[in-house]
Design an enzyme around this catalytic site. Sequence first.
Site, PDB file in Angstrom:
ATOM      1  N   SER A  11     116.556  32.457 -38.645  1.00  0.00           N
ATOM      2  CA  SER A  11     115.212  32.759 -38.510  1.00  0.00           C
ATOM      3  C   SER A  11     114.540  31.984 -39.808  1.00  0.00           C
ATOM      4  O   SER A  11     115.152  31.779 -40.778  1.00  0.00           O
ATOM      5  CB  SER A  11     115.040  34.082 -38.322  1.00  0.00           C
ATOM      6  OG  SER A  11     115.160  34.768 -39.690  1.00  0.00           O
ATOM      7  N   SER A  48     112.594  33.889 -41.846  1.00  0.00           N
ATOM      8  CA  SER A  48     112.324  35.086 -42.635  1.00  0.00           C
ATOM      9  C   SER A  48     112.291  34.784 -43.954  1.00  0.00           C
ATOM     10  O   SER A  48     111.782  35.115 -45.048  1.00  0.00           O
ATOM     11  CB  SER A  48     112.998  36.204 -42.370  1.00  0.00           C
ATOM     12  OG  SER A  48     114.264  36.088 -42.726  1.00  0.00           O
ATOM     13  N   LYS A  98     117.958  38.430 -47.702  1.00  0.00           N
ATOM     14  CA  LYS A  98     116.638  38.437 -48.015  1.00  0.00           C
ATOM     15  C   LYS A  98     116.831  38.464 -49.592  1.00  0.00           C
ATOM     16  O   LYS A  98     117.956  38.346 -50.056  1.00  0.00           O
ATOM     17  CB  LYS A  98     116.118  39.991 -47.838  1.00  0.00           C
ATOM     18  CG  LYS A  98     116.052  40.480 -46.670  1.00  0.00           C
ATOM     19  CD  LYS A  98     115.021  39.400 -45.454  1.00  0.00           C
ATOM     20  CE  LYS A  98     115.174  39.711 -44.120  1.00  0.00           C
ATOM     21  NZ  LYS A  98     114.275  39.067 -43.238  1.00  0.00           N
ATOM     22  N   SER A 128     108.761  38.511 -41.859  1.00  0.00           N
ATOM     23  CA  SER A 128     110.112  38.972 -42.497  1.00  0.00           C
ATOM     24  C   SER A 128     110.270  40.498 -41.997  1.00  0.00           C
ATOM     25  O   SER A 128     109.626  41.485 -42.492  1.00  0.00           O
ATOM     26  CB  SER A 128     110.187  38.629 -43.701  1.00  0.00           C
ATOM     27  OG  SER A 128     111.469  39.279 -44.250  1.00  0.00           O
TER      28      SER A 128
END
Length: 304
Positions: A89, A91, A146, A252
Amino acid sequence: MAGYFAIFLVVITVACGLIWLIDAKLYAPARRERIAIAQASTAGNIALDELEKIAPQPVIAETAQSIFPVLFLITIFRSFLFEPFQIPSGSMMPTMLVGDFILVQKYTYGVHDPIWRSELIEMDTPSRGDIAVFKYPEDERLDYIKRVVGLPGDKIVYRNKQLFIQPSCERESERCKELNVMPMESDSVYEINAYGETVALGTELLGEVEHNILFNINKEYGYPFVQANGKTNEWLVPEGHYFMMGDNRDNSQDSRFWGFVREDQLVGKAVFIWMSFVYNDGAIDWLPNWIPIDIRFSRLGTVQ
């Protein structure tokens, strides 16, 4: 607990090793004895293919013997050294793009067994600014990626697109008395999205790591994860936990939505982009969208 593929890999590796071991200890000596008797009875005048017919190795044992060394090396590499991941993705844009394939250094945050993920050897703890892969706290079958923003004991505040951190006094005694703004500059528009909203490109200094971020300058959000007796958009990181955020700040699903990541949920640190594909994504009508149509060679290398 590890994902299904990791468990399957360990199980099939152990199974192949046991089959090879059992054959070598119990059945191989009898085969060698039959071959020796055949050679003695013919004074050694017997063709090799005939010897193999006299005492053939079972197919399952031969296959296990052939593939076990390869499976063993793959299991060791993937479980304890490096594991490949694909970015699914946006994010972590612009740091990581959809189609990036990364290597995650598994031993950075400790050496864990490949099935139950219990710690075998203690190593380092995450540093502020690390890009970490971890088990999604709400469904540990999923892996998320992340950036580490908050360390144990930190107070995190995110308002008006600006990140503030009050670090733990045990770790940073000189800076723990007040909220410290994380330096951020923005001087360019990244895109105007489909809703007419302006997405800006910024540069943020997080600890010793300078990295790019994206944020929507048209909207301000109140994030749903609120601690007991806490305030919206403010969080105090518990001991043994970490606060994660994506570099694409307004696109996100991260700690602002579902909370903290436990130390035992950490998988490793993202260290290298080894391949980066551009997928079709509708550009060619007759080609499936999952088919790569280009390679972004400029993206290959270490990540920050």
